[in-house]
Structures are given as C-alpha cells and as structure tokens.
Scaffold this active site. Structure first.
Site, PDB file in Angstrom:
ATOM      1  CE  LYS A 182     -18.293  10.710  -1.987  1.00  0.00           C
ATOM      2  NZ  LYS A 182     -16.911  10.866  -1.449  1.00  0.00           N
ATOM      3  CB  ALA A 224     -20.768   2.019  -4.882  1.00  0.00           C
ATOM      4  CB  THR A 268     -21.459   6.394   0.981  1.00  0.00           C
ATOM      5  OG1 THR A 268     -21.181   7.001  -0.293  1.00  0.00           O
ATOM      6  CG2 THR A 268     -20.278   5.519   1.394  1.00  0.00           C
ATOM      7  CE1 TYR A 299      -3.317  -2.715   0.146  1.00  0.00           C
ATOM      8  CE2 TYR A 299      -3.687  -2.250   2.462  1.00  0.00           C
ATOM      9  CZ  TYR A 299      -3.996  -2.960   1.321  1.00  0.00           C
ATOM     10  OH  TYR A 299      -4.974  -3.921   1.364  1.00  0.00           O
TER      11      TYR A 299
END
Length: 368
Positions: free
Chosen positions: A264, A260, A262, A99
């Site tokens: 929003k 996706a 949420t 990461y």
C-alpha cells in the site's frame, strides 16, 4: 378449530426453529472442529492457539497509531475487526497493559476494549472461546515476583476475566529478571494463567528464562519478537534457532512490517506518523523489487501480498504471526493467510530477495 390451527402453526414454527438451531449447532461444531485442526501448541505448554493471531496494539492507542486520535468510529472499526476475526476462526488475541494506557499516553486501554469485545460477543454467542495473551511491563520501579502478580490482577480486572491463556514479560527488566520469572511461575501455580512467555528476549536471556521456569516444572511457552520478511534479526541472532531447539514458540509481531509489506505504501506515498522515520521513500524504493515478486507469488495462489508475507512466517513452522487489525477489512484479509502454504523454494526465494535489502530499524529493547 381456530385454536387448533394456531396451535398447529406454533408447533410447526417451533419444530422449524428446532431444526434450524440443530443445523446452526452442527455447522458451528464443524467450524470448531476445523478450527481445532488449525491450532498449534504454544511451546511445551498445553495451550493451543490458532496458527495466526491478532495484535491489539493499535486499539485505543494515540501515541503511535490512529494519527494520535481515538474516536467512536475507530472504536467500531476495532470491534468489527474482532468480530470478523472470530467469525473466520481466528481466536488468539494479543494485548498488553501499556497498549493505549495512560502510561503510553493513549485514549483507552487495549485490554479494556478487548475485554468489552469478548463480553459483547459472548452475550450473543455464549459458546465463543477466545485465547487472550497480555503482557507485564517491566518498568524500572517494579521489583520482585509480587509486582508481576499485582500487574496481572489489574490486567484481569480490565479484561473482565479470572484467567488469561498467556501472560508474557513485555521486555527484559533493567535491574534483573529473577523476580519477574518467579512471578510468572507463581501465576501459573495460582491458576491465574494457563501458559507463560517472554517478549523481546535475546538468546541468552531466553535460555536463562527457560531453565529457571523448567526447575519449577513450568514450560516457557513463547518468545514474542519483531519478525518479518524484511526484519529477520531472530534468524541472525540465534533467537529463532534457540526457540526451535528448546521447543519455544516464536510469536511474530510486526509481521507485515507495520504495513510496509502490504504494497500500500510507495516512495510517492510513504506512511505517516512515527513509521515515516523507518519506512522512508529511499527504503521503499529499494523494497519495490521484493514487493513485485511477492505480488507475483500471490497471483499464483490467488492471494494478496499481505497474505503471502504472513504465510511466509507460518511456513517457517513454530512461528505464530500476530498482525494488527484495525478494521474488518484487514481482519478478513489476514484470515486469507490460512489454509494453504508456500513451497520451500518460494520461502527460500523470498528470503534471498529480502536479504538484498538493508534491514529496517528494530526496537532498542532487543539490546537490553
């Protein structure tokens, strides 16, 4: 007389400080006690973590998140996400060596940032306890058990710790996994980790890993997979059932479907970057009826859609979701998924509604 007055004042202030400190310690102890009740054991290991963790995939990353840039503002936002999470009793953080690493074309390693955030927090509050989970990248040129130990020691160095709570194989090895599993066992026996797990493992590979570690008396604590209300492959391919059967905790990454779920994003306002190829306007149009029902359920509990879909996973039992928090506001919202629970009827209703939507695309590693 003046000296006596000063002395008395100093004594009064000192006494007041002692009372305040005792009160702070008492409140901290109570919060710790409450947090302890909100923890679950990871599989058959002795490790306990909070029922919801925080994913640090986006920290330092410039290959998938952060619109391909990383700056001081994003750094401060990630630090705030960490601090708010700990403040709200969420102390389980998941990262990985890839990461934000140079290998992943990132700006700075997520492990480095997490280690820095923990160290800065402990300077202010030495009693802070954080459970770290990180992962070994099963790259094609890595062979044998020693490669796992070497990578782990590098991760420990970046994190600035001598041990981590959970060490996982990030994905199945291309050339085999025997040596990697041996390496996990060695890491436990050498006291470098408290528990071990895997990630993106199929039912077959999961059973093999479980049995191999079991021969050494080491439990396989977890399997981290993509799992959300609109991505339920673990239910369909036997992975979740196998986790439940063998006592392996399922750690759910992308539990809000990378934003996706949420609410929003809309067909008129889809996500940007790589996610745009998955969550298209067409898909988001089909998603709206489910999102509307999630919102209705949330209003009943005074919760946001994000909190509802995270609680949906927690309600499955033996599932620990790890949403990614990029800022304090997101971390605060995630914490609101704890302390309550959806009814079984609500869990089943949302699953039924979600089943009417074509599943989103997963990651190729699931098919290895």
């Amino acid at each position: 007389m003046a000296a006596m007055s000063v002395s008395s004042a100093c004594f009064s202030v000192f006494s007041y400080k002692k009372k305040v400190n005792r009160k702070i310690r008492a409140v901290a102890s109570q919060n710790a006690l409450e947090t302890e009740h909100d923890k679950v054991k990871l599989g058959g290991s002795d490790l306990k973590v909070t029922k919801l963790g925080i994913g640090a995939w986006s920290w330092g990353d410039t290959s998938y998140w952060n619109n391909f840039e990383w700056d001081d503002r994003k750094m401060k936002a990630a630090k705030a996400a960490f601090d708010v999470s700990v403040d709200r009793g969420i102390t389980f953080f998941d990262t990985a060596e890839v990461y934000g690493s140079r290998l992943a074309l990132g700006a700075i390693s997520s492990e480095t940032l997490l280690g820095r955030f923990i160290n800065e927090r402990k300077e202010k509050d030495p009693d802070t306890e954080v459970a770290i989970a990180t992962k070994f990248a099963a790259l094609p040129w890595r062979f044998g058990r020693q490669s796992v130990l070497n990578a782990l020691k590098d991760s420990l160095s970046r994190l600035g710790v001598s041990t981590v709570e959970l060490y996982q194989l990030h994905w199945p090895g291309v050339w085999g996994n025997e040596g990697y599993l041996d390496g996990l066992g060695d890491a436990v026996e050498q006291g470098l980790v408290k528990a071990v797990g895997v990630s993106n493992y199929s039912e077959k590979r999961l059973r093999e890993a479980y049995e191999k570690l079991k021969k050494r008396g080491i439990p396989l604590a977890s399997n981290q997979v993509n799992y959300s209300l609109i991505y339920r492959l673990p239910e369909q391919n036997g992975v979740k059932a196998t986790c439940d059967e063998l006592g392996i905790t399922l750690i759910a990454y992308s539990p809000i479907a990378q934003g996706a779920l949420t609410g929003k994003y809309t067909p008129e306002n889809p996500p940007t970057g790589p996610r745009a190829r998955i969550y298209t306007p067409e898909f988001l149009t089909k998603l709206q009826p489910l999102l509307n029902r999630i919102k209705d359920v949330g209003e009943k509990y005074g919760k946001t859609p994000t909190q509802v879909v995270l609680n949906w996973l927690i309600a499955q039992e033996n599932v620990v979701p790890i949403p990614g928090a990029k800022n304090a506001e997101q971390a605060e919202e995630f914490a609101g998924a704890l302390g309550w629970i959806l009814s079984k009827d609500e869990v089943d209703e949302l699953r039924s509604l979600a089943s009417e939507i074509s599943p989103v695309i997963g990651f190729p590693v699931e098919n290895l």
